[in-house]
Design an enzyme around this catalytic site. Structure first.
Site, PDB file in Angstrom:
ATOM      1  N   TYR A 116      30.672  53.554   1.599  1.00 31.99           N
ATOM      2  CA  TYR A 116      31.887  52.859   2.002  1.00 31.99           C
ATOM      3  C   TYR A 116      32.839  53.962   2.441  1.00 31.99           C
ATOM      4  O   TYR A 116      33.190  54.840   1.649  1.00 31.99           O
ATOM      5  CB  TYR A 116      32.510  52.103   0.823  1.00 31.99           C
ATOM      6  CG  TYR A 116      31.858  50.768   0.527  1.00 31.99           C
ATOM      7  CD1 TYR A 116      31.629  49.833   1.533  1.00 31.99           C
ATOM      8  CD2 TYR A 116      31.510  50.416  -0.785  1.00 31.99           C
ATOM      9  CE1 TYR A 116      31.049  48.602   1.248  1.00 31.99           C
ATOM     10  CE2 TYR A 116      30.933  49.183  -1.073  1.00 31.99           C
ATOM     11  CZ  TYR A 116      30.706  48.286  -0.058  1.00 31.99           C
ATOM     12  OH  TYR A 116      30.141  47.077  -0.333  1.00 31.99           O
ATOM     13  N   ASP A 128      29.878  45.536   6.892  1.00 28.34           N
ATOM     14  CA  ASP A 128      30.236  44.113   6.810  1.00 28.34           C
ATOM     15  C   ASP A 128      31.133  43.813   5.609  1.00 28.34           C
ATOM     16  O   ASP A 128      31.273  42.670   5.197  1.00 28.34           O
ATOM     17  CB  ASP A 128      28.979  43.236   6.726  1.00 28.34           C
ATOM     18  CG  ASP A 128      28.148  43.526   5.477  1.00 28.34           C
ATOM     19  OD1 ASP A 128      28.517  44.417   4.688  1.00 28.34           O
ATOM     20  OD2 ASP A 128      27.118  42.858   5.294  1.00 28.34           O
ATOM     21  N   HIS A 131      25.285  40.598   3.534  1.00 25.39           N
ATOM     22  CA  HIS A 131      25.763  41.079   2.232  1.00 25.39           C
ATOM     23  C   HIS A 131      25.426  40.072   1.126  1.00 25.39           C
ATOM     24  O   HIS A 131      26.212  39.830   0.213  1.00 25.39           O
ATOM     25  CB  HIS A 131      27.280  41.312   2.307  1.00 25.39           C
ATOM     26  CG  HIS A 131      27.761  42.483   1.481  1.00 25.39           C
ATOM     27  ND1 HIS A 131      27.964  43.737   1.998  1.00 25.39           N
ATOM     28  CD2 HIS A 131      28.081  42.582   0.168  1.00 25.39           C
ATOM     29  CE1 HIS A 131      28.397  44.555   1.042  1.00 25.39           C
ATOM     30  NE2 HIS A 131      28.466  43.874  -0.089  1.00 25.39           N
TER      31      HIS A 131
HETATM   32  C1  FNR Z   1      25.973  44.012  -3.466  1.00 29.14           C
HETATM   33  N1  FNR Z   1      25.798  44.535  -2.186  1.00 29.14           N
HETATM   34  C2  FNR Z   1      26.349  45.769  -1.879  1.00 29.14           C
HETATM   35  N2  FNR Z   1      26.146  46.323  -0.660  1.00 29.14           N
HETATM   36  C3  FNR Z   1      26.642  47.541  -0.357  1.00 29.14           C
HETATM   37  O1  FNR Z   1      26.434  48.005   0.748  1.00 29.14           O
HETATM   38  N3  FNR Z   1      27.357  48.244  -1.302  1.00 29.14           N
HETATM   39  C4  FNR Z   1      27.592  47.764  -2.536  1.00 29.14           C
HETATM   40  O2  FNR Z   1      28.225  48.416  -3.371  1.00 29.14           O
HETATM   41  C5  FNR Z   1      27.107  46.467  -2.852  1.00 29.14           C
HETATM   42  N4  FNR Z   1      27.351  45.914  -4.078  1.00 29.14           N
HETATM   43  C6  FNR Z   1      26.768  44.719  -4.412  1.00 29.14           C
HETATM   44  C7  FNR Z   1      26.947  44.206  -5.692  1.00 29.14           C
HETATM   45  C8  FNR Z   1      26.320  43.030  -6.073  1.00 29.14           C
HETATM   46  C9  FNR Z   1      26.520  42.519  -7.459  1.00 29.14           C
HETATM   47  C10 FNR Z   1      25.495  42.336  -5.146  1.00 29.14           C
HETATM   48  C11 FNR Z   1      24.757  41.076  -5.528  1.00 29.14           C
HETATM   49  C12 FNR Z   1      25.333  42.828  -3.864  1.00 29.14           C
HETATM   50  C13 FNR Z   1      24.951  43.844  -1.185  1.00 29.14           C
HETATM   51  C14 FNR Z   1      23.497  44.236  -1.317  1.00 29.14           C
HETATM   52  O3  FNR Z   1      23.280  45.561  -0.912  1.00 29.14           O
HETATM   53  C15 FNR Z   1      22.580  43.347  -0.465  1.00 29.14           C
HETATM   54  O4  FNR Z   1      23.029  43.312   0.862  1.00 29.14           O
HETATM   55  C16 FNR Z   1      22.440  41.917  -0.986  1.00 29.14           C
HETATM   56  O5  FNR Z   1      22.520  41.880  -2.379  1.00 29.14           O
HETATM   57  C17 FNR Z   1      21.118  41.333  -0.545  1.00 29.14           C
HETATM   58  O6  FNR Z   1      20.996  40.017  -0.932  1.00 29.14           O
HETATM   59  P1  FNR Z   1      20.202  39.523  -2.246  1.00 29.14           P
HETATM   60  O7  FNR Z   1      18.874  40.236  -2.294  1.00 29.14           O
HETATM   61  O8  FNR Z   1      21.081  39.825  -3.409  1.00 29.14           O
HETATM   62  O9  FNR Z   1      20.076  38.056  -1.983  1.00 29.14           O
END
Ligand code: FNR
Length: 367
Positions: free
Chosen positions: A136, A164, A257
């Site tokens: 990020y 995103d 996401h």
């Molecule tokens: C995320 N995701 C996420 N993505 C990212 O780029 N940085 C992050 O810190 C986080 N943190 C995060 C926390 C939690 C609790 C969740 C559930 C998700 C998004 C993650 O990388 C991914 O895109 C999605 O979780 C994919 O979908 P599914 O497999 O959870 O359905």
């Protein structure tokens, strides 16, 4: 329940719902507003059918592949998820340990509970393990440059820039529950604290994220990433996939996401089909990954048939982490077994044998 009674990702999910704290569950399971994208992510996979080929000598199946040139035992990786210390005190360290099994690549979030050096050293075994950084970009660019320098020093191999979530989606289940125990990321330094809007952990921990990020910043990101490959995570249209090629990044993650950012944004599978229709040449220029709603080996195989190099698994690994490193390794075995069965049933012996002719996407062909 003992680990050996858990036979699929949904078992892990059901147990997590019963056992983690209400706040942790709200943060992990929630998605933006009406949860439509989150639900559609899974449904999109369910609507794709196979066209299995038979009589192909399917004694066994080989799931090994490469992601950005790095070896992995399986064509899926642990998607970056924030604050894994909320489900298990060892958080990302236990995740790294569990990921050693099958050499699964772990992507470490900028909002990790533990320092990168500790995570990487927990995962070290006889085998060399691969970790990537999820980035990020901070409003204080100097902090981002420092983070990349330390990630490189720790041996991380690629940077997944999340595009995103420059602001967090409205995750109502998470907003409604107050933060009871404040959580802090050892990597970004972000701390959760309730404010007048509520207690949404995703939102509170994303306050430092640079909302001005744009395509013209890519040369700067490249300059601070040095020789690390760059992947943009959160691409949702073919037009942006094409721009990613133009700006010379090495990969893209098609993702909404996990439905957590903008509700009714498209499932990655739709975007994958859109790229095939409009700019299929994208697949020749960079690696394409997808994530969101992938819960079965069949889902993984469908994505690979449509040209994905690998897929990301988010929430299921968080739910498995409830059982520590062993849970993580067990989840990998479950998904790998399911994938092998799918490959063999479809007549494919190794991942070079996948192609779009093995699936029927008519029900989700929207373009
Ligand atoms: C995320 N995701 C996420 N993505 C990212 O780029 N940085 C992050 O810190 C986080 N943190 C995060 C926390 C939690 C609790 C969740 C559930 C998700 C998004 C993650 O990388 C991914 O895109 C999605 O979780 C994919 O979908 P599914 O497999 O959870 O359905």
């Amino acid at each position: 329940p003992p680990l050996n009674t858990i036979i699929n990702t949904f078992d892990f999910e059901a147990i997590a719902e019963r056992t983690v704290t209400p706040k942790t569950w709200a943060f992990y399971s929630s998605a933006a507003t009406d949860l439509l994208s989150m639900k559609l992510n899974k449904k999109a996979f369910d609507q794709v059918l196979f066209r299995p080929r038979v009589m192909r000598n399917n004694e066994s199946a080989d799931t090994r592949t490469k992601i950005l040139g790095f070896d992995t035992g399986v064509p899926f990786f642990i998607a970056p998820t924030a604050m894994q210390g909320m489900v298990n005190l060892d958080g990302e360290k236990a995740m790294a340990k569990g990921a050693r099994e099958e050499n699964v690549i772990q992507i470490i979030s900028t909002n990790s509970s533990h320092p990168i050096a500790d995570i990487v050293s927990s995962g070290k075994g006889p085998q060399k393990q691969t970790h990537f950084l999820q980035l990020y970009v901070n409003t204080d660019r100097q902090k981002t440059a420092q983070l990349l320098a330390s990630a490189k020093a720790c041996g991380l191999r690629a940077v997944f820039v999340t595009v995103d979530a420059h602001l967090a989606g409205k995750r109502e289940a998470d907003e409604r529950l107050k933060v009871d125990v404040p959580v802090k990321s050892a990597v970004s330094g972000a701390i959760s604290h309730n404010d007048e809007k509520g207690g949404g952990i995703g939102r509170l921990m994303g306050l430092y994220v640079d909302r001005t990020l744009n395509w013209e910043d890519i040369p700067w990101i490249k300059s601070v990433a040095g020789d690390l490959p760059i992947v943009l995570k959160g691409i949702q249209t073919a037009a942006d996939a094409k721009l990613a090629v133009k700006y010379g990044v090495q990969g893209i993650v098609l993702s909404n996401h996990g439905g957590r950012s903008l509700d009714t944004s498209p499932p990655a599978l739709y975007t994958l089909l859109e790229i095939h229709k409009i700019y299929p040449e994208v697949f020749n220029s960079l690696e394409v990954y997808i994530d969101g709603g992938i819960r079965r080996g069949t889902d993984i195989f469908k994505a690979l048939c449509l040209g994905a190099t690998a897929v990301g698994i988010g929430r299921p690994y968080l739910y498995a982490l409830n059982y520590g490193a062993e849970g993580v390794a067990h989840l990998t075995q479950i998904l790998k077994d399911e994938l092998e069965t799918t490959m063999r049933m479809c007549g494919v012996r190794d991942l070079s044998g996948v192609h779009p002719g093995l699936i029927n996407t008519r029900k989700i062909d929207a373009f």
